[in-house]
Scaffold this motif. Structure first.
Motif, PDB file in Angstrom:
ATOM      1  N   THR A   1     -36.694  -7.714   3.870  1.00  0.00           N
ATOM      2  CA  THR A   1     -35.333  -7.247   3.639  1.00  0.00           C
ATOM      3  C   THR A   1     -35.225  -5.871   3.002  1.00  0.00           C
ATOM      4  O   THR A   1     -36.164  -5.363   2.398  1.00  0.00           O
ATOM      5  CB  THR A   1     -34.591  -8.250   2.742  1.00  0.00           C
ATOM      6  OG1 THR A   1     -35.243  -8.279   1.453  1.00  0.00           O
ATOM      7  CG2 THR A   1     -34.617  -9.630   3.346  1.00  0.00           C
ATOM      8  N   CYS A   2     -34.022  -5.305   3.126  1.00  0.00           N
ATOM      9  CA  CYS A   2     -33.682  -4.002   2.560  1.00  0.00           C
ATOM     10  C   CYS A   2     -32.519  -4.171   1.594  1.00  0.00           C
ATOM     11  O   CYS A   2     -31.593  -4.938   1.861  1.00  0.00           O
ATOM     12  CB  CYS A   2     -33.292  -3.050   3.689  1.00  0.00           C
ATOM     13  SG  CYS A   2     -32.618  -1.468   3.142  1.00  0.00           S
ATOM     14  N   ALA A   3     -32.551  -3.438   0.471  1.00  0.00           N
ATOM     15  CA  ALA A   3     -31.491  -3.560  -0.538  1.00  0.00           C
ATOM     16  C   ALA A   3     -30.665  -2.287  -0.673  1.00  0.00           C
ATOM     17  O   ALA A   3     -29.815  -2.195  -1.553  1.00  0.00           O
ATOM     18  CB  ALA A   3     -32.110  -3.902  -1.893  1.00  0.00           C
ATOM     19  N   ILE A   4     -30.889  -1.309   0.198  1.00  0.00           N
ATOM     20  CA  ILE A   4     -30.241  -0.009   0.038  1.00  0.00           C
ATOM     21  C   ILE A   4     -28.731  -0.095   0.231  1.00  0.00           C
ATOM     22  O   ILE A   4     -27.950   0.472  -0.522  1.00  0.00           O
ATOM     23  CB  ILE A   4     -30.831   1.009   1.034  1.00  0.00           C
ATOM     24  CG1 ILE A   4     -32.295   1.296   0.690  1.00  0.00           C
ATOM     25  CG2 ILE A   4     -30.030   2.304   1.018  1.00  0.00           C
ATOM     26  CD1 ILE A   4     -32.494   2.018  -0.610  1.00  0.00           C
ATOM     27  N   ARG A   5     -28.293  -0.812   1.268  1.00  0.00           N
ATOM     28  CA  ARG A   5     -26.869  -0.869   1.596  1.00  0.00           C
ATOM     29  C   ARG A   5     -26.380  -2.314   1.602  1.00  0.00           C
ATOM     30  O   ARG A   5     -27.114  -3.233   1.959  1.00  0.00           O
ATOM     31  CB  ARG A   5     -26.613  -0.249   2.982  1.00  0.00           C
ATOM     32  CG  ARG A   5     -27.255   1.107   3.163  1.00  0.00           C
ATOM     33  CD  ARG A   5     -26.327   2.239   2.805  1.00  0.00           C
ATOM     34  NE  ARG A   5     -27.048   3.504   2.786  1.00  0.00           N
ATOM     35  CZ  ARG A   5     -26.811   4.483   1.950  1.00  0.00           C
ATOM     36  NH1 ARG A   5     -25.867   4.359   1.045  1.00  0.00           N
ATOM     37  NH2 ARG A   5     -27.506   5.601   1.988  1.00  0.00           N
TER      38      ARG A   5
ATOM     39  N   GLU B   1     -27.768  -6.142   3.422  1.00  0.00           N
ATOM     40  CA  GLU B   1     -27.846  -7.420   2.707  1.00  0.00           C
ATOM     41  C   GLU B   1     -27.021  -8.485   3.424  1.00  0.00           C
ATOM     42  O   GLU B   1     -27.466  -9.630   3.570  1.00  0.00           O
ATOM     43  CB  GLU B   1     -27.349  -7.230   1.273  1.00  0.00           C
ATOM     44  CG  GLU B   1     -27.631  -8.394   0.359  1.00  0.00           C
ATOM     45  CD  GLU B   1     -27.356  -8.055  -1.095  1.00  0.00           C
ATOM     46  OE1 GLU B   1     -26.467  -8.699  -1.686  1.00  0.00           O
ATOM     47  OE2 GLU B   1     -28.023  -7.152  -1.629  1.00  0.00           O
ATOM     48  N   ASN B   2     -25.845  -8.117   3.897  1.00  0.00           N
ATOM     49  CA  ASN B   2     -24.996  -9.066   4.615  1.00  0.00           C
ATOM     50  C   ASN B   2     -25.663  -9.552   5.904  1.00  0.00           C
ATOM     51  O   ASN B   2     -25.543 -10.729   6.283  1.00  0.00           O
ATOM     52  CB  ASN B   2     -23.641  -8.438   4.928  1.00  0.00           C
ATOM     53  CG  ASN B   2     -22.797  -8.224   3.675  1.00  0.00           C
ATOM     54  OD1 ASN B   2     -23.011  -8.886   2.656  1.00  0.00           O
ATOM     55  ND2 ASN B   2     -21.852  -7.297   3.739  1.00  0.00           N
TER      56      ASN B   2
ATOM     57  N   ILE C   1     -29.970 -15.767   7.595  1.00  0.00           N
ATOM     58  CA  ILE C   1     -30.368 -16.991   6.887  1.00  0.00           C
ATOM     59  C   ILE C   1     -29.501 -18.158   7.351  1.00  0.00           C
ATOM     60  O   ILE C   1     -29.992 -19.273   7.597  1.00  0.00           O
ATOM     61  CB  ILE C   1     -30.253 -16.806   5.360  1.00  0.00           C
ATOM     62  CG1 ILE C   1     -31.358 -15.858   4.864  1.00  0.00           C
ATOM     63  CG2 ILE C   1     -30.344 -18.140   4.640  1.00  0.00           C
ATOM     64  CD1 ILE C   1     -31.251 -15.501   3.393  1.00  0.00           C
ATOM     65  N   GLY C   2     -28.195 -17.912   7.494  1.00  0.00           N
ATOM     66  CA  GLY C   2     -27.295 -18.961   7.977  1.00  0.00           C
ATOM     67  C   GLY C   2     -27.641 -19.429   9.376  1.00  0.00           C
ATOM     68  O   GLY C   2     -27.584 -20.631   9.685  1.00  0.00           O
TER      69      GLY C   2
ATOM     70  N   MET D   1     -34.745  -6.962  -1.262  1.00  0.00           N
ATOM     71  CA  MET D   1     -33.692  -7.855  -1.731  1.00  0.00           C
ATOM     72  C   MET D   1     -34.243  -8.927  -2.663  1.00  0.00           C
ATOM     73  O   MET D   1     -33.556  -9.363  -3.598  1.00  0.00           O
ATOM     74  CB  MET D   1     -32.980  -8.522  -0.540  1.00  0.00           C
ATOM     75  CG  MET D   1     -31.875  -7.692   0.071  1.00  0.00           C
ATOM     76  SD  MET D   1     -31.154  -8.480   1.546  1.00  0.00           S
ATOM     77  CE  MET D   1     -30.646 -10.073   0.902  1.00  0.00           C
ATOM     78  N   SER D   2     -35.482  -9.329  -2.436  1.00  0.00           N
ATOM     79  CA  SER D   2     -36.084 -10.381  -3.243  1.00  0.00           C
ATOM     80  C   SER D   2     -36.313  -9.948  -4.681  1.00  0.00           C
ATOM     81  O   SER D   2     -36.524 -10.788  -5.562  1.00  0.00           O
ATOM     82  CB  SER D   2     -37.412 -10.830  -2.629  1.00  0.00           C
ATOM     83  OG  SER D   2     -37.215 -11.299  -1.315  1.00  0.00           O
TER      84      SER D   2
END
Length: 523
Positions: free
Chosen positions: A125-129, A133-134, A140-141, A161-162
């Protein structure tokens, strides 16, 4: 790099084999806990990365390890099983995926792109934007029904993201079917983590507050034999007020020069035609080594390796020094396409962004680059709608884009990230205004890109052929030295080589042409 420097570099960080343990060991071994009990234990025991401590962190010795191995009892644990990794975000995440894929394959797993075939699925995952994240939580859903159909399927979330406390809390509360969460610093522990997820009864969480050491001999499963990523450093010390990377990736840690050079030589021997040197702040390379040896010195040594093209990303204007410009100006396999994120064209906004340079200093750097490399192609990153950005300040960004003449730009509406200083700033700009600014900026960038592309019509350019065009299997596609995409007609035998193409049509973001002669001999 002279012999004395090599001796010094080998003495700086001599790592000894060590079984680095996560400070979450107790948490990971909880047995037969209810969700409520687990959450209570998690909230009182789990220690997330501290943003305050990260900002006050000091330089510490980083050990280099050359002792990675797959534990004997896990050597063939993947026989008859398949893995799938979905990657979000930057080239660094792509590189991490190559490492994880290499580890899986050494454990006996086979790769698959079909979720129904997979025995283990990782979301890197990436946490920049916020948008990235969405997307991950949406995925995941979508994976939940697969888990219900096949309880033995292992689903894991890793990457940036983790490293965020809020993300781990959300997974625990809303997605308890996730089996495995681990961060950016402990990819080398993947075999042990997979084993725990396979045979344990609880969610495995292995997120480190402290950065890990550098593990040099990790396996990699690279895509193809044409272009390769080479990580030269990890982390970032800049702490821009809007950016989460220093917290998710940690402090700057440079690899030793000889290890990088050896990896590039190995790729050259395998026939790779282009490499990209990676780092969150790539031109800060070497500042933590106490060697008086930076990115320019490294690039100068790489000039002598028989590989046609060498790029680097992503650079910070603050660390783009005269030595690097001097080396890039020598040409050869040093390319004059430079990605130089500016983020804003207004000095006051740059100051509250924590960028540590002014508009004038950025333009002076551009002037130096243009003087040394008159034909250099510059691209950039720009954020619009930063908290309280006025209309006049946005106009400064527009005028800077025109003055520099960027030929491409990654443009974004500001997205607040939890835990960053900017997230606490008052934002009084409406979304309509932000979207209007982004639209105007994109039009300007598009116009400049189209104008730059027109200059290629009738010209013959060298293209590294990567494969078939995504839109037409009868057309080949590749990139020029200046990172312009070219679609052209030619024999499939030219894939993986550098050919000459005559451009007959220019578009905003690509060029069309025809191959005009045989493959260029690479010397």
């Amino acid at each position: 790099m002279n012999e004395q420097q090599r001796k010094e570099s080998s003495q700086i960080r001599q790592g000894t084999p060590a079984d680095v343990k996560s400070d979450q060991d107790n948490l990971n071994r909880i047995k037969d806990k209810t969700s409520e009990d687990f959450m209570k234990y998690f909230e009182t025991t789990y220690q997330p990365p501290s943003l305050r401590k990260a900002q006050r962190r000091r330089k510490e010795d980083v050990k280099v390890h050359y002792d990675f191995t797959i534990p004997e009892d896990l050597d063939n644990i993947g026989q008859g099983r398949k893995y799938m990794i979905r990657t979000y975000g930057c080239q660094m995440n792509e590189h991490d995926t190559e490492v994880m894929a290499g580890i899986f394959e050494e454990m006996g797993y086979e790769s698959t792109n079909d979720t129904k075939e997979a025995d283990i699925i990782l979301l890197n995952t990436c946490a920049i934007r916020e948008n990235a994240e969405n997307k991950v939580f949406g995925e995941i859903g979508h994976l939940k029904p697969l888990k219900l159909e096949n309880p033995n399927l292992i689903i894991g979330v890793c990457g940036c993201m983790s490293q965020e406390e809020s993300v781990v809390n959300r997974i625990l509360k809303k997605h308890p079917f996730i089996d495995l969460i681990f961060g950016t610093h402990n990819i080398h522990r993947l075999p042990q983590l997979v084993k725990e997820a396979m045979f344990g009864k609880e969610m495995v969480i292995d997120v480190w507050s402290k950065e890990g050491d550098i593990i040099e001999n990790l396996p990699r499963s690279r895509k193809g034999k044409i272009k390769g990523w080479v990580n030269i450093m990890y982390g970032c010390d800049k702490f821009c007020t809007y950016c989460i990377v220093p917290y998710t990736r940690g402090k700057e840690r440079s690899r030793l020069p000889e290890d990088i050079i050896q990896e590039v030589r190995h790729l050259a021997a395998q026939g790779y035609k282009e490499i990209t040197l990676l780092g969150q702040n790539v031109n800060a390379y070497g500042k933590d080594l106490d060697l008086n040896y930076g990115l320019g010195d490294l690039m100068d040594e790489l000039r002598d390796i028989d590989i046609p093209r060498i790029r680097f990303t992503t650079s910070h204007p603050r660390d783009f020094d005269d030595r690097l410009i001097e080396v890039l100006a020598k040409g050869g396999n040093m390319l004059d396409h430079i990605h130089l994120p500016v983020q804003s064209g207004n000095s006051d906004i740059l100051k509250i962004m924590g960028r540590k340079y002014s508009r004038e200093e950025y333009l002076e750097l551009v002037r130096k680059i243009r003087k040394a490399m008159p034909d250099a192609t510059l691209t950039t990153d720009i954020i619009v709608g930063f908290p309280n950005e006025t209309a006049e300040q946005f106009e400064d960004t527009m005028s800077l884009v025109e003055e520099v003449g960027f030929e491409a730009a990654y443009t974004f509406i500001y997205s607040a990230r939890d835990g960053t200083p900017a997230a606490r700033m008052k934002d009084n700009i409406s979304m309509d205004e932000k979207k209007d600014r982004l639209q105007r900026l994109n039009k300007l960038v598009n116009d400049q890109a189209a104008e730059a592309m027109k200059q290629y019509e009738g010209e013959v350019v060298e293209v590294l052929v990567e494969g078939e065009s995504k839109k037409n299997s009868e057309v080949l596609a590749g990139y020029t030295k200046r990172n312009k995409m070219v679609n052209f007609t030619g024999p499939r035998s030219s894939i993986g080589t550098i050919v000459k193409v005559k451009i007959n049509k220019a578009k905003t973001w690509s060029l069309d042409g025809v191959m005009v002669e045989e493959t260029i001999e690479v010397k």
